[in-house]
Write an enzyme that holds these catalytic residues in place. Structure first.
Site, PDB file in Angstrom:
ATOM      1  N   SER A 135     -11.247  82.104  96.195  1.00 37.47           N
ATOM      2  CA  SER A 135     -12.175  81.362  96.429  1.00 37.47           C
ATOM      3  C   SER A 135     -13.740  82.002  96.347  1.00 37.47           C
ATOM      4  O   SER A 135     -13.800  83.022  96.811  1.00 37.47           O
ATOM      5  CB  SER A 135     -11.918  80.932  97.991  1.00 37.47           C
ATOM      6  OG  SER A 135     -12.754  80.309  98.778  1.00 37.47           O
ATOM      7  N   LYS A 161     -11.647  78.396  92.803  1.00 35.09           N
ATOM      8  CA  LYS A 161     -12.350  77.377  94.006  1.00 35.09           C
ATOM      9  C   LYS A 161     -13.695  77.852  94.239  1.00 35.09           C
ATOM     10  O   LYS A 161     -14.249  78.697  94.382  1.00 35.09           O
ATOM     11  CB  LYS A 161     -11.347  77.561  95.212  1.00 35.09           C
ATOM     12  CG  LYS A 161     -11.918  76.784  96.237  1.00 35.09           C
ATOM     13  CD  LYS A 161     -11.140  76.680  97.523  1.00 35.09           C
ATOM     14  CE  LYS A 161     -11.748  77.171  98.781  1.00 35.09           C
ATOM     15  NZ  LYS A 161     -10.520  77.060  99.829  1.00 35.09           N
ATOM     16  N   LEU A 162     -14.822  76.669  94.187  1.00 31.68           N
ATOM     17  CA  LEU A 162     -16.069  77.201  94.159  1.00 31.68           C
ATOM     18  C   LEU A 162     -16.445  76.480  95.630  1.00 31.68           C
ATOM     19  O   LEU A 162     -16.009  75.191  95.891  1.00 31.68           O
ATOM     20  CB  LEU A 162     -16.935  76.276  93.217  1.00 31.68           C
ATOM     21  CG  LEU A 162     -16.744  76.830  91.798  1.00 31.68           C
ATOM     22  CD1 LEU A 162     -17.537  75.992  90.939  1.00 31.68           C
ATOM     23  CD2 LEU A 162     -16.886  78.325  91.575  1.00 31.68           C
ATOM     24  N   LYS A 163     -17.126  77.186  96.357  1.00 40.12           N
ATOM     25  CA  LYS A 163     -17.667  76.468  97.714  1.00 40.12           C
ATOM     26  C   LYS A 163     -18.788  75.712  97.209  1.00 40.12           C
ATOM     27  O   LYS A 163     -19.602  76.114  96.440  1.00 40.12           O
ATOM     28  CB  LYS A 163     -18.099  77.705  98.640  1.00 40.12           C
ATOM     29  CG  LYS A 163     -16.708  78.535  99.169  1.00 40.12           C
ATOM     30  CD  LYS A 163     -16.050  77.606 100.303  1.00 40.12           C
ATOM     31  CE  LYS A 163     -15.138  78.562 100.920  1.00 40.12           C
ATOM     32  NZ  LYS A 163     -14.309  77.652 101.911  1.00 40.12           N
ATOM     33  N   ASP A 188     -14.617  73.275  97.587  1.00 39.91           N
ATOM     34  CA  ASP A 188     -14.256  73.189  98.878  1.00 39.91           C
ATOM     35  C   ASP A 188     -15.622  72.834  99.697  1.00 39.91           C
ATOM     36  O   ASP A 188     -16.549  73.911  99.318  1.00 39.91           O
ATOM     37  CB  ASP A 188     -13.658  74.516  99.270  1.00 39.91           C
ATOM     38  CG  ASP A 188     -13.442  74.306 100.658  1.00 39.91           C
ATOM     39  OD1 ASP A 188     -13.523  73.380 101.296  1.00 39.91           O
ATOM     40  OD2 ASP A 188     -12.716  75.324 101.386  1.00 39.91           O
ATOM     41  N   ASN A 190     -16.245  72.305 103.056  1.00 37.24           N
ATOM     42  CA  ASN A 190     -16.095  72.431 104.496  1.00 37.24           C
ATOM     43  C   ASN A 190     -16.803  71.724 105.390  1.00 37.24           C
ATOM     44  O   ASN A 190     -17.444  72.119 106.208  1.00 37.24           O
ATOM     45  CB  ASN A 190     -16.404  74.193 104.889  1.00 37.24           C
ATOM     46  CG  ASN A 190     -15.540  75.308 104.247  1.00 37.24           C
ATOM     47  OD1 ASN A 190     -15.874  75.780 103.189  1.00 37.24           O
ATOM     48  ND2 ASN A 190     -14.437  75.120 104.956  1.00 37.24           N
ATOM     49  N   GLU A 213     -11.947  69.537  98.232  1.00 35.04           N
ATOM     50  CA  GLU A 213     -11.234  69.761  99.628  1.00 35.04           C
ATOM     51  C   GLU A 213     -12.261  69.827 100.908  1.00 35.04           C
ATOM     52  O   GLU A 213     -13.574  70.273 100.724  1.00 35.04           O
ATOM     53  CB  GLU A 213     -10.955  71.650  99.621  1.00 35.04           C
ATOM     54  CG  GLU A 213     -10.121  72.174 101.020  1.00 35.04           C
ATOM     55  CD  GLU A 213      -9.929  73.569 100.757  1.00 35.04           C
ATOM     56  OE1 GLU A 213     -10.045  74.229  99.633  1.00 35.04           O
ATOM     57  OE2 GLU A 213      -9.892  74.204 101.764  1.00 35.04           O
ATOM     58  N   ASP A 238      -8.147  70.391 104.714  1.00 37.66           N
ATOM     59  CA  ASP A 238      -8.042  71.612 105.356  1.00 37.66           C
ATOM     60  C   ASP A 238      -8.277  71.518 106.975  1.00 37.66           C
ATOM     61  O   ASP A 238      -7.417  71.215 107.505  1.00 37.66           O
ATOM     62  CB  ASP A 238      -9.019  72.510 104.643  1.00 37.66           C
ATOM     63  CG  ASP A 238      -9.137  74.001 105.170  1.00 37.66           C
ATOM     64  OD1 ASP A 238      -8.368  74.292 106.161  1.00 37.66           O
ATOM     65  OD2 ASP A 238      -9.934  74.759 104.819  1.00 37.66           O
ATOM     66  N   LYS A 262      -2.779  76.292 106.176  1.00 34.08           N
ATOM     67  CA  LYS A 262      -3.145  77.593 106.736  1.00 34.08           C
ATOM     68  C   LYS A 262      -2.494  77.731 107.976  1.00 34.08           C
ATOM     69  O   LYS A 262      -2.710  77.011 109.013  1.00 34.08           O
ATOM     70  CB  LYS A 262      -4.520  77.618 107.077  1.00 34.08           C
ATOM     71  CG  LYS A 262      -5.457  77.930 105.841  1.00 34.08           C
ATOM     72  CD  LYS A 262      -7.121  77.784 106.137  1.00 34.08           C
ATOM     73  CE  LYS A 262      -8.007  77.949 105.136  1.00 34.08           C
ATOM     74  NZ  LYS A 262      -9.450  77.547 105.536  1.00 34.08           N
ATOM     75  N   GLY A 290      -6.550  80.598 102.904  1.00 41.18           N
ATOM     76  CA  GLY A 290      -6.734  81.786 103.370  1.00 41.18           C
ATOM     77  C   GLY A 290      -7.785  81.709 104.389  1.00 41.18           C
ATOM     78  O   GLY A 290      -8.612  80.951 104.103  1.00 41.18           O
TER      79      GLY A 290
HETATM   80  O1  OSB Z   1     -12.172  76.515 103.979  1.00 38.95           O
HETATM   81  O2  OSB Z   1     -10.838  77.794 103.203  1.00 38.95           O
HETATM   82  C1  OSB Z   1     -11.760  77.747 103.691  1.00 38.95           C
HETATM   83  C2  OSB Z   1     -12.329  81.507 104.355  1.00 38.95           C
HETATM   84  C3  OSB Z   1     -12.855  81.300 105.571  1.00 38.95           C
HETATM   85  C4  OSB Z   1     -12.862  80.133 106.218  1.00 38.95           C
HETATM   86  C5  OSB Z   1     -12.417  78.723 105.543  1.00 38.95           C
HETATM   87  C6  OSB Z   1     -12.044  78.978 104.354  1.00 38.95           C
HETATM   88  C7  OSB Z   1     -12.422  80.234 103.718  1.00 38.95           C
HETATM   89  C8  OSB Z   1     -11.801  80.465 102.216  1.00 38.95           C
HETATM   90  C9  OSB Z   1     -11.640  81.703 101.731  1.00 38.95           C
HETATM   91  O3  OSB Z   1     -12.072  79.625 101.359  1.00 38.95           O
HETATM   92  C10 OSB Z   1     -10.006  81.863 101.394  1.00 38.95           C
HETATM   93  C11 OSB Z   1      -9.485  83.139 101.318  1.00 38.95           C
HETATM   94  O4  OSB Z   1      -9.837  83.877 100.121  1.00 38.95           O
HETATM   95  O5  OSB Z   1      -8.933  83.802 102.281  1.00 38.95           O
HETATM   96 MG    MG Z   2     -11.184  75.156 103.186  1.00 35.27          MG
END
Ligand code: OSB
Ligand code: MG
Length: 366
Positions: A135, A161-163, A188, A190, A213, A238, A262, A290
């Site tokens: 990520s 995976k790109l935020k 992703d 969020n 995501e 998620d 998760k 994660g």
């Molecule tokens: O949205 O998946 C998420 C990390 C912290 C909180 C939310 C997320 C994430 C990650 C990192 O995307 C995932 C990882 O490498 O642990």
């Molecule tokens: Mg996520």
């Protein structure tokens, strides 16, 4: 098993690089570790609640509070407990799933260590190694992003995976596609978008992403279902999925076609396995998310990711993607995969000297 004591330990783990998402930037993980002591064995778990309630409503100090006041006294009052009994006993307490997950996992670890059974076998794993994605946080510039992705691909990660967030979506995705071609790529958000952003999100369709995501708010299954109709890119949830019941609702509503599992977010590995089973029965792919875990949390995630329904690479990256020194023996990427631990329970232990050096507080409840 009778719980005779619980240790709550906070450790400070600096990240090798800041990790930026639409809800904030993480420089260091302030991790709550749980150690459950029984006469037969001890069990370890990592609580994924972050320092601030930005990913979900839970936060590490809040978890400690609900542990002290309610959860740990309730469990310690019982003459005997096993992992299934944890959720049953704590059931009347609403929410606090990350708190429940860590206690249940520590009890499960103790129980499996006492029985000599690895977590992966207990959960029903079908693989000895799991393919891993990574990520990649929001960066200050596209060249900086391309440099980071290049290094992860060189390390062997099989999926990127790109935020994303408004203002950092189509351009970074296009740049990564143009530079690296036909790699497995997903994004992703969020929960950073609203349904009014559907036209902008539809611009991502041309890049052949594996999935998008959590584009919309945590509590908005109905609007995710509406958005899914307007996008070609498969939708993955998620934050919205906190239980098997939520997963069932999302599948019925067609709010997603893929689920990020998760264990911390859904109350533990037992509920995570139920979601896996439900999704598998419905032909919905799952993958293991994660929360920037240390080796303690990672070991259990890798065991879960070895179940047969985990058909997409997870955010189960190697230790060095996060930490210069992990709390356990490091998880090392080999051919884009991590080995599933084979020892009893979660199969890893904290390294005492490392643990001592990074501990910021210890509370012992008995
Ligand atoms: O949205 O998946 C998420 C990390 C912290 C909180 C939310 C997320 C994430 C990650 C990192 O995307 C995932 C990882 O490498 O642990
Ligand atoms: Mg996520």
């Amino acid at each position: 098993m009778k719980i005779t004591g619980v240790e709550l330990r906070r450790v400070a783990m600096p990240l090798v690089a800041p990790f930026r998402t639409s809800f904030g930037t993480e420089y260091e993980r302030d991790v709550l570790l749980v150690r459950v002591v029984t006469p037969e064995a001890e069990g370890w778990a990592e609580c994924v609640a972050m320092e601030q309630p930005l990913y979900s409503s839970e936060y590490a100090d809040g978890v400690t509070d609900v542990y002290r006041r309610f959860m740990i006294p309730w469990l310690m009052a019982l003459p005997s407990i096993d992992a299934y009994g944890v959720a049953r006993t704590l059931g009347p307490i609403k929410g606090h799933r990350m708190a429940k997950a860590a206690l249940e996992t520590a009890v499960l670890d103790a129980q499996l260590r006492a029985a000599g059974e690895p977590l992966a076998r207990f959960l029903g794993a079908s693989r000895e190694r799991v393919p891993c994605g990574v990520s990649v946080g929001i960066m200050d510039s596209i060249p900086q992003l391309l440099e980071a992705v290049d290094a992860y691909l060189a390390a062997g990660y099989v999926r990127i995976k790109l935020k994303i967030e408004p203002g950092w979506d189509v351009d970074p995705v296009r740049a990564v596609r143009e530079r690296f071609g036909d790699i497995l790529l997903q994004v992703d958000a969020n929960a950073a978008y609203s349904l009014a952003d559907a036209p902008q999100l539809a611009r991502l369709d041309e890049f052949g992403l594996l999935l998008i995501e959590q584009p919309l708010a945590d509590d908005d299954l109905v609007q995710h279902a509406e958005l899914a109709k307007r996008l070609k890119t498969p939708l993955c949830l998620d934050e919205s999925i906190e239980s098997a019941a939520h997963a069932a609702a999302a599948i019925s509503l067609r709010a997603c076609s893929i689920v990020n599992i998760k264990p911390g977010r859904v109350g533990g590995y037992l509920e995570a396995r139920r979601i896996h089973d439900l999704c598998r029965a419905h032909g919905v792919a799952v993958w293991c998310g994660g929360m920037l875990e240390t080796g303690i949390g990672r070991a259990a995630n890798v065991a879960l990711a070895a179940l047969p329904g985990f058909t997409l690479p997870g955010d189960t990256s190697a230790s060095r993607r996060y930490y210069a020194t992990d709390l356990t023996a490091p998880f090392v990427l080999r051919d884009g995969q991590l080995d599933v631990p084979t020892g009893p329970g979660i199969g890893v232990d904290p390294i005492p000297d490392v643990l001592d050096a990074i501990t910021t507080s210890i509370e012992w409840i008995k």
